[in-house]
Design a protein around this motif. Structure first.
Motif, PDB file in Angstrom:
ATOM      1  N   GLU A   1       0.811  -1.216   0.000  1.00 55.86           N
ATOM      2  CA  GLU A   1       0.000   0.000   0.000  1.00 55.86           C
ATOM      3  C   GLU A   1       0.847   1.270   0.000  1.00 55.86           C
ATOM      4  O   GLU A   1       0.414   2.302  -0.513  1.00 55.86           O
ATOM      5  N   ALA A   2       2.059   1.206   0.535  1.00 53.35           N
ATOM      6  CA  ALA A   2       2.952   2.379   0.552  1.00 53.35           C
ATOM      7  C   ALA A   2       3.893   2.389  -0.654  1.00 53.35           C
ATOM      8  O   ALA A   2       4.702   3.297  -0.798  1.00 53.35           O
ATOM      9  N   ASN A   3       3.789   1.354  -1.494  1.00 53.50           N
ATOM     10  CA  ASN A   3       4.653   1.228  -2.679  1.00 53.50           C
ATOM     11  C   ASN A   3       6.131   1.147  -2.319  1.00 53.50           C
ATOM     12  O   ASN A   3       6.984   1.645  -3.051  1.00 53.50           O
ATOM     13  N   THR A   4       6.424   0.481  -1.200  1.00 49.85           N
ATOM     14  CA  THR A   4       7.818   0.295  -0.798  1.00 49.85           C
ATOM     15  C   THR A   4       8.293  -1.133  -1.043  1.00 49.85           C
ATOM     16  O   THR A   4       9.476  -1.423  -0.855  1.00 49.85           O
ATOM     17  N   MET A   5       7.361  -2.016  -1.417  1.00 51.45           N
ATOM     18  CA  MET A   5       7.710  -3.397  -1.762  1.00 51.45           C
ATOM     19  C   MET A   5       7.024  -3.754  -3.078  1.00 51.45           C
ATOM     20  O   MET A   5       5.849  -3.446  -3.266  1.00 51.45           O
ATOM     21  N   THR A   6       7.762  -4.417  -3.965  1.00 52.05           N
ATOM     22  CA  THR A   6       7.186  -4.888  -5.222  1.00 52.05           C
ATOM     23  C   THR A   6       6.534  -6.253  -5.003  1.00 52.05           C
ATOM     24  O   THR A   6       6.795  -6.926  -4.000  1.00 52.05           O
ATOM     25  N   PHE A   7       5.728  -6.671  -5.956  1.00 52.15           N
ATOM     26  CA  PHE A   7       5.094  -7.989  -5.865  1.00 52.15           C
ATOM     27  C   PHE A   7       6.130  -9.105  -5.704  1.00 52.15           C
ATOM     28  O   PHE A   7       5.984  -9.945  -4.809  1.00 52.15           O
ATOM     29  N   PRO A   8       7.199  -9.138  -6.516  1.00 56.63           N
ATOM     30  CA  PRO A   8       8.192 -10.199  -6.304  1.00 56.63           C
ATOM     31  C   PRO A   8       8.823 -10.169  -4.904  1.00 56.63           C
ATOM     32  O   PRO A   8       9.067 -11.223  -4.312  1.00 56.63           O
ATOM     33  N   GLN A   9       9.066  -8.982  -4.362  1.00 57.10           N
ATOM     34  CA  GLN A   9       9.618  -8.886  -3.004  1.00 57.10           C
ATOM     35  C   GLN A   9       8.630  -9.430  -1.976  1.00 57.10           C
ATOM     36  O   GLN A   9       9.020 -10.126  -1.042  1.00 57.10           O
ATOM     37  N   ILE A  10       7.370  -9.108  -2.155  1.00 52.60           N
ATOM     38  CA  ILE A  10       6.332  -9.585  -1.237  1.00 52.60           C
ATOM     39  C   ILE A  10       6.228 -11.104  -1.300  1.00 52.60           C
ATOM     40  O   ILE A  10       6.181 -11.774  -0.267  1.00 52.60           O
TER      41      ILE A  10
END
Length: 135
Positions: free
Chosen positions: A17-26
């Protein structure tokens, strides 16, 4: 579910939600913590993170102002996914949610072992998106 896993689930949702993690990182972070996937319910604004033993946690997500379109448009959902995968300039997770909701997406299920996400509409129409090889 232990407190560490709960903390990781919360951190991943906040990161999206804060755009600090990308989908691959998540995906990598959740997998390393023992999660097998998650489900986003865009109607209720919740994300439920699932462990392999059946345990899980449902967390409140940001509520979107606009509702879900009545008709599922798989091509528009796929377009929003492609933008997310490319991290186009101005991409945000909340913007992604708004686009797929405008395309009639009521939610999506992410399966780590299946390496795919299934997006579904109000009448159970679906679009299956396999993870890119870099995910």
């Amino acid at each position: 579910m232990d407190a560490h896993q709960e903390s990781i689930a919360r951190r991943c949702l906040e990161g999206a939600e804060a755009n600090t993690m990308t989908f691959p990182q998540i995906v990598r972070t959740l997998m390393a913590a023992g999660f097998e996937g998650y489900m986003a319910d865009l109607r209720r604004a919740t994300i439920t993170y699932h462990l392999m033993d059946g345990d899980g946690i449902a967390l409140p997500a940001a509520k979107m102002a606009d509702g879900i379109a009545p008709r599922f448009d798989a091509a528009a959902v796929q377009g929003a996914i492609k933008e997310a995968q490319s991290l186009v300039i101005g991409y945000t997770y909340k913007g992604f949610c708004a686009k797929v909701m405008a395309a009639g997406c009521a939610g999506y299920i992410v399966s780590f072992s299946g390496a795919r996400a299934v997006y579904f509409g109000r009448t159970a129409e679906t679009h299956v998106e396999h993870f890119p090889s870099a995910a």
